[in-house]
Design an enzyme around this catalytic site. Sequence first.
Site, PDB file in Angstrom:
ATOM      1  N   ASP A 157       3.314   0.795  -0.893  1.00  9.31           N
ATOM      2  CA  ASP A 157       3.218   0.869   0.563  1.00  9.31           C
ATOM      3  C   ASP A 157       3.886   2.137   1.074  1.00  9.31           C
ATOM      4  OD1 ASP A 157       2.518  -0.521   3.067  1.00  9.31           O
ATOM      5  OD2 ASP A 157       4.690  -0.646   3.360  1.00  9.31           O
ATOM      6  N   GLU A 179      -0.136   4.617  -1.060  1.00 12.98           N
ATOM      7  CA  GLU A 179      -0.681   4.756   0.293  1.00 12.98           C
ATOM      8  C   GLU A 179      -0.168   6.083   0.851  1.00 12.98           C
ATOM      9  OE1 GLU A 179      -0.700   2.471   4.637  1.00 12.98           O
ATOM     10  OE2 GLU A 179       0.978   2.182   3.247  1.00 12.98           O
TER      11      GLU A 179
END
Length: 542
Positions: free
Chosen positions: A214, A275
Amino acid sequence: MRRSAGIRQSATDEDVWWRNCVFYQVYVPSFADSTGDGIGDLRGIRARLGYLELLGVDALWLTPFYPSPMADNGYDVADPRAVDDRFGTLDDFDALVAEAHRYGLKVTIDLVPNHTSSAHHWFQEALQAPPHSAERERYLFRDGRGPNGTEPPNNWTSVFGGPAWTRVADGQWYLHLFDTEQPDLNWANPEVQDDLQQTMRFWLDRGVDGFRIDVAHAMAKPPDLPDMEPAAGDSGALVVPGVYDPRFDNDSVHDIHRMARKVLDSYPGRMAVGELWILDDERFAKYLRADELQLGFNFRLLTTDFDANRIREAIEHSLDAVRGPGAQPTWTLANHDVGRQVSRYGDGWRGLARARAMALVMLALPGVAFLYNGEELGLPDVHLPDEALRDPVWERSGHVDRGRDGCRVPLPWEGEQAPFGFSTGTRSWLPVPEDWAGLTVETQLEDADSVLSLYRRALELRRERPEFSGEELEWYGAPPGCFAFRRKGGGLICALNTSAAPVPLPPGEILLSSGPIDSADTSGGGELPGETAAWLIPAAED
């Protein structure tokens, strides 16, 4: 239940199984509920693995299922090495991984290293400890500016809206790039680094095949925490073109990825995808060096309008960003943080036609594709009533931004009444529209012209046809509003018409089209309608 070796062309080399892989993002709360409480869970996923095999994907990405207060739907992690009771148990997780592997599916899971939940025992210890203590050094606590420290340490804003700093009882402030209940970790602290390695090994030892990291460009912060340009936070986005933003992409973040790569390399055949909201191709490429991430999410295609010139530019930039040895491009049109493509492209029949066309464009490209659960059903965004909204963006924006809940509504599986087989109960954590009976998996499997049938056929061709080989593209000349490219090495042609008027198709045999094509047969010579894409095999003389 095992797939034959002939079907799994994308995993012929087990050490690099992710090359040309199709990942399927399972948004855990919204995929399938096995208990009747209206929240998707691990047993629900396990019960639907047969569907994922039928769809034709190669790997799963599970969003967070860890213990969490759910301030940000699980991305506020209170314990990264356990399973939240809402989703099941560690035994359920182990059974899911084992069953997925029997189906020939790889399993990747989310890592959330930028921040923890404010309920994490570390943060609770920090609140009880004095300023400048070892407990606070795990996070980014700072003294305030101005008289008596009453002003935040800098002008950073939260991606979710409002300031990125919250003041605690003794007067210090802590940084949170997202919600107040998601305090940022201090990655200059060796204890934080050691903890991530421990978390990675915990899940790798349980058989996971990799991680989605993330906000992988956010962990490292400049030591002096300088002010940001105000324009960097104007849109609440993770990246603003042409604006320097010290909150993200600090050079020292690469040391963190090198550390994580060393852990992965001690487990053969494991990988990580980051990401990365980074628009500069050269800076993006740094994350994919041989000792860092194996893959990086490139969001150019996702953030591009339905315009042939802009789509081509997004494709070319994405390929330029992975020119290094061994690097693979990634493609995605949707995830849990953005509106669904049917709605982004205009809603109704037009949005659906464009979404179907873009699915063929994405799946024709070399590299790795990521699907988001429900896009294969052509689901639109849902306008939810105010009282149903859960996303922290809704509150932090002062009820201006409705947040991301509209793209997170649970999947419709079967039946005539909501929640359409998602749960054995009558309710779901976000309400499923009553008019989705025509969008269920059950209904679409019986319809050869459905979005689901299109995805199944496209994935089958992508997996089995030799024309999908080759990592370079050759672009054809095309009328305004259109493009066509050919995969060098394999020969597949993909043509896209984003205009309203039909245009002549390139010569060749039609393999698949996103909408009806009026031609006497599949040998070519017809016209490509507006807002349609087609796959072709070149004529023999080519």
